[in-house]
Design an enzyme around this catalytic site. Structure first.
Site, PDB file in Angstrom:
ATOM      1  N   CYS A 149       0.853  -1.186   0.000  1.00 16.41           N
ATOM      2  CA  CYS A 149       0.000   0.000   0.000  1.00 16.41           C
ATOM      3  C   CYS A 149       0.892   1.240   0.000  1.00 16.41           C
ATOM      4  CB  CYS A 149      -0.921   0.007   1.218  1.00 16.41           C
ATOM      5  SG  CYS A 149      -0.057   0.270   2.787  1.00 16.41           S
ATOM      6  N   CYS A 152       3.446   1.773   2.685  1.00 17.09           N
ATOM      7  CA  CYS A 152       4.728   1.068   2.561  1.00 17.09           C
ATOM      8  C   CYS A 152       5.768   1.974   1.904  1.00 17.09           C
ATOM      9  CB  CYS A 152       4.555  -0.206   1.735  1.00 17.09           C
ATOM     10  SG  CYS A 152       3.459  -1.447   2.441  1.00 17.09           S
ATOM     11  N   ASP A 183      14.051  27.343 -30.143  1.00 15.07           N
ATOM     12  CA  ASP A 183      15.304  27.691 -30.798  1.00 15.07           C
ATOM     13  C   ASP A 183      15.074  27.581 -32.306  1.00 15.07           C
ATOM     14  OD1 ASP A 183      18.235  28.045 -31.091  1.00 15.07           O
ATOM     15  OD2 ASP A 183      18.114  25.979 -31.821  1.00 15.07           O
ATOM     16  N   ASP A 224      17.853  21.879 -29.144  1.00 16.44           N
ATOM     17  CA  ASP A 224      18.475  20.630 -29.599  1.00 16.44           C
ATOM     18  C   ASP A 224      19.108  19.847 -28.463  1.00 16.44           C
ATOM     19  OD1 ASP A 224      20.798  21.990 -29.012  1.00 16.44           O
ATOM     20  OD2 ASP A 224      21.373  22.304 -31.104  1.00 16.44           O
ATOM     21  N   ASP A 232      21.792  24.406 -26.502  1.00 20.40           N
ATOM     22  CA  ASP A 232      20.835  25.183 -25.719  1.00 20.40           C
ATOM     23  C   ASP A 232      20.721  24.701 -24.280  1.00 20.40           C
ATOM     24  OD1 ASP A 232      20.079  26.654 -28.083  1.00 20.40           O
ATOM     25  OD2 ASP A 232      18.950  24.881 -28.700  1.00 20.40           O
TER      26      ASP A 232
END
Length: 815
Positions: free
Chosen positions: A108, A111, A512, A711, A715
């Site tokens: 559950c 846990c 970009d 890319d 960047d």
């Protein structure tokens, strides 16, 4: 090896041919004959081989070749500290190490909280993120401060077993869990069917005659083994939690079952006629709860089918070519540089380059595209793709954990382990939820005690059983697990789960330009030589200095020169200035190729060149000048083309009232000419690579939630700065260092699809949370008013979890 063992003078293992002493020998019947083994591992492997009808495996093994015994299951945790074992599972970054563990014993959301809280207090543990849906733990630790064995011991001390994760281990553990749950459920079901006859007899009038006590003892005989065997997991987990001062969801169930059982035992032993026994109630609600958990396990597995399919894509064997011979080899023994034969219909086992043959490959499970891709000599193939036609010889570049498939799976693991704000809140609430449940049950018992003890007992038991934080705890991880699997199947690789929550709130997307919004494949559109120079001379000088650069403009210049058959000369003292240009010495003289603004800083630029550049930029042509002897000898104009789906993607974003900007280092006029084709898009031009991050920060300071699409390499600072970084990358070159999301198909429409997926995921999470809250708001008061029996509580409790799982599975149907 049968042939080898028959010839050996000393008894040897039937499977691996290792010497076996009489005292250590283990015997088993194989194919009707008694055979000797050195260990239980060899015996199990051999039995598996014969049961699968693969006994021909032994005939394929040469007499002088021995098989290694399978690794034994170490009871000593120190074995996991050996480098040879960790090499297959552990990722190292200096002293920091990371591993994915399969955890047995998770039942559950409480846990999850217990595991994470326990390990966070373990010295040397950097991060411990457990996943409820996949039953896995993502663990990072400092190897200089602690060891993996110490962490596993601490994990075992709170009742959970952790083993290094791999698909085979996962499937085996999952099968064992389901089988154990099925056995306990079947036993409880058998006892329930029999105890119902006892209940029918008692309710039909047997409770009023001399056989009353006999029926009670029969009920005791059926309920006791049901409680001890079928109900054992509830007691074990409840005790483990209490021993570590933690509250788990099994505690209320264990208390409810025990209290009802003990009261029934009291009535049975004393022979009292003033009360009723509820052995049938104990058996019935244990059976129903086990049914719910089994259905929940099956539903979870089905909901995560996309993830499981990716796990099964990696072949276990590969056909390695040695000269004119081929040998079927375990994939773990294949190394980069080996040549692998991939026959028609087989799965490609490695990332590599085709060196012979041609065929069509199905890469749909990695890229989402169902169309076959033609592969010829020189093309790249990736592990997990399906060969459909001809045979291929592939030289391996990456195997196992270094393949694109493995990196995609790592991304999915990270996405399913990381926690969003909603999930972190849910994990903190679950233990308090259990405490509130216990308090409400106590209050219910005390409230009814003055009127009727039996009603008080049953009402309190109903409260303990009916309250269920499982649905609340599963709302977020289940949705994110399904979403990450669906995304990976469609080429949208999510690095962490929390980013889906952020992406759904993005209101400004920044693209970009070069290589992202455009194809990045620049071409020479214009050549303008100065007086006294020719096109060829300008190109030759430019190509000579640009040949050492990796910039897109450099590739365009070099490719154009080579296509015209021009000789490219060697240069020395090469130097690149990012975002501006390059310099070098050609025949001892300095030459340079770069932007107007950069060259104007150290040479005189005539107005005529300014005019030419300005005119070209209005047409969307970027200009670079070629300089020799501090004199401009020519101008080169390069152009790029928009991606096919750029207009469609940006139009879709604008229709969703999301602002769109294009960020570029090109001149404003060039960027404006490109943006003019796209609609109401903001232009941010003449930005150097190191300044892109500042531009993103400025947008965030203005109140925008920004997604940056780039890319993933040039960047990186901007991708990290953005609220959500999205990298457009080829499927075999996944860049995951800076980006939060990687688009493996190089399609900009995936940006729109990713945001749609994120929005649907967040809505599903909220729906699941509302469902779980509504369930508890309705059922808990009814249970406290004694209007819900323990059996009805046991029936309704798993329904809320199943609703959450079913709702999360709907994410897979997002178009």
């Amino acid at each position: 090896m049968p042939e080898a063992t028959a010839k050996a003078a000393k008894p040897v293992c039937y499977h691996c041919a290792s010497p076996v002493s009489d005292s250590e020998a283990i015997f088993a019947e194989i194919d009707g004959e008694q055979q000797m083994f050195c260990c239980h591992g060899c015996k199990s492997v051999c039995q598996t081989i014969f049961s699968a009808g693969l006994q021909g495996f032994y005939q394929k093994t040469t007499p002088d070749e021995t098989l290694a015994p399978p690794p034994t299951q170490h009871t000593e945790f120190e074995a996991y500290d050996q480098e040879a074992i960790q090499d297959d599972y552990v990722t190292s970054h200096g002293s920091q190490r990371e591993i994915h563990l399969l955890i047995e014993g998770i039942h559950c959301p409480a846990c999850i909280w217990l595991i994470e809280q326990t390990l966070h207090h373990q010295p040397g543990v950097i991060r411990a993120e457990a996943n409820f849906t996949a039953k896995k733990l993502r663990l990072s630790w400092d190897s200089q401060r602690t060891t993996l064995s110490a962490i596993l011991k601490r994990l075992a001390s709170v009742g959970y077993a952790g083993v290094p994760f791999d698909p085979e281990t996962a499937e085996g553990a999952l099968a064992r869990r389901h089988r154990d749950l099925l056995y306990r459920m079947a036993f409880a079901g058998f006892c329930m069917m029999n105890i119902l006859w006892v209940s029918i007899a008692l309710y039909a009038g047997a409770a009023e005659d001399e056989f009353r006590n006999w029926f009670h003892w029969i009920g005791f005989g059926l309920a006791t083994p049901t409680l001890l065997y079928s109900g054992f997991p509830f007691f074990r987990n409840a005790f483990t939690g209490l021993r570590n001062w933690r509250l788990t969801m099994d505690l209320p169930i264990a208390i409810g079952a025990t209290a009802t059982y003990l009261y029934s035992v009291y009535i049975t032993v004393t022979g009292s006629t003033q009360g009723e026994v509820f052995f049938d109630t104990v058996v019935n609600f244990i059976f129903v709860i086990l049914i719910g958990r089994y259905l929940q396990a099956i539903s979870t597995r089905n909901a995560l089918s996309a993830t499981r399919r990716l796990l099964t894509l990696q072949p276990k064997m590969a056909t390695v070519v040695h000269g004119d011979d081929t040998k079927l080899t375990p994939i773990r023994l294949v190394s980069p540089g080996d040549v692998v034969l991939v026959r028609p219909g087989e799965t490609v086992p490695v990332d590599g380059d085709v060196i012979a043959g041609d065929s069509a490959i199905n890469e749909s499970m990695l890229t989402g595209e169902s169309a076959l891709v033609v592969k010829q000599v020189g093309d790249q193939v990736v592990a997990g793709s399906q060969n459909s036609e001809g045979a291929l010889h592939v030289r391996a570049r990456a195997v196992l954990r270094d393949t694109a498939l493995a990196r995609i799976l790592d991304l999915m693991e990270a996405a399913q382990s990381d926690k969003s704000a909603l999930q972190s809140l849910a994990d903190r609430i679950v233990p308090w939820f259990v405490l509130i449940t216990l308090c409400l049950a106590t209050l219910t018992f005390l409230s009814w005690l003055g009127q009727d003890f039996e009603i008080a007992l049953l009402a309190a038991a109903s409260v303990l059983v009916v309250t269920c934080p499982c649905a609340f705890g599963m709302a977020t991880p289940m949705s994110i697990a399904v979403a990450s699997g669906v995304g990976a199947q469609r080429g949208i690789l999510v690095k962490n789960g929390a980013v889906l929550e952020k992406l759904s709130t993005v209101n400004h997307v920044v693209f970009d330009k070069t290589g992202t919004l455009t194809t990045g494949e620049l071409t020479i559109r214009k050549i303008l030589p100065a007086n006294g120079y020719t096109d060829e001379q300008v190109l030759r000088v430019a190509a000579s200095v640009e040949q050492l650069s990796e910039h897109a403009v450099a590739r365009a210049v070099v490719n154009h020169s080579q296509s015209r058959g021009l000789e490219i000369c060697s240069v020395t003292a090469f130097r690149a200035v990012p975002g501006r240009g390059v310099k070098a010495l050609l025949d001892g003289h300095e030459v340079a190729v770069g932007t107007m603004a950069w060259l104007a800083s150290f040479i005189n630029v005539d107005d005529v060149w300014y005019a030419e550049c300005e005119e070209a930029e209005k047409q969307g042509i970027s200009c670079v000048l070629v300089v020799q002897h501090n004199t401009i000898i020519g101008l080169l104009g390069v152009t790029d083309t928009l991606r096919e789906d750029a207009s469609q993607a940006i139009a879709a974003l604008l229709n969703q009232h999301i602002q769109v900007s294009v960020l570029s280092g090109d001149r404003y006029a060039v960027v404006a000419a490109v943006v003019a084709q796209l609609g109401a898009v903001k232009c941010i031009a003449e930005v150097l690579p190191e300044d892109k991050q500042q531009k993103i920060r400025q947008l965030q300071q203005q109140g925008h939630t920004v997604a940056m699409v780039g890319d993933g390499i040039n960047d990186s600072p901007a991708l990290i700065q953005a609220d959500v970084g999205i990298a457009v990358a080829a499927g075999t070159d996944v860049s995951i260092e800076a980006a939060d999301i990687v688009l493996s198909q190089n399609r900009l429409m995936q940006v729109v699809e990713a945001r749609r997926l994120a929005g649907h995921t967040l809505r599903t999470i909220k729906q699941n949370i509302v469902l779980s809250i509504i369930y508890n708001l309705i059922m808990v008061p009814l249970a406290m008013m004694a209007m819900v029996s323990p059996l009805m509580a046991a029936v309704t409790m798993p329904i809320s979890s199943l609703l959450v799982i079913g709702n999360a599975a709907r994410i897979g149907r997002v178009k």
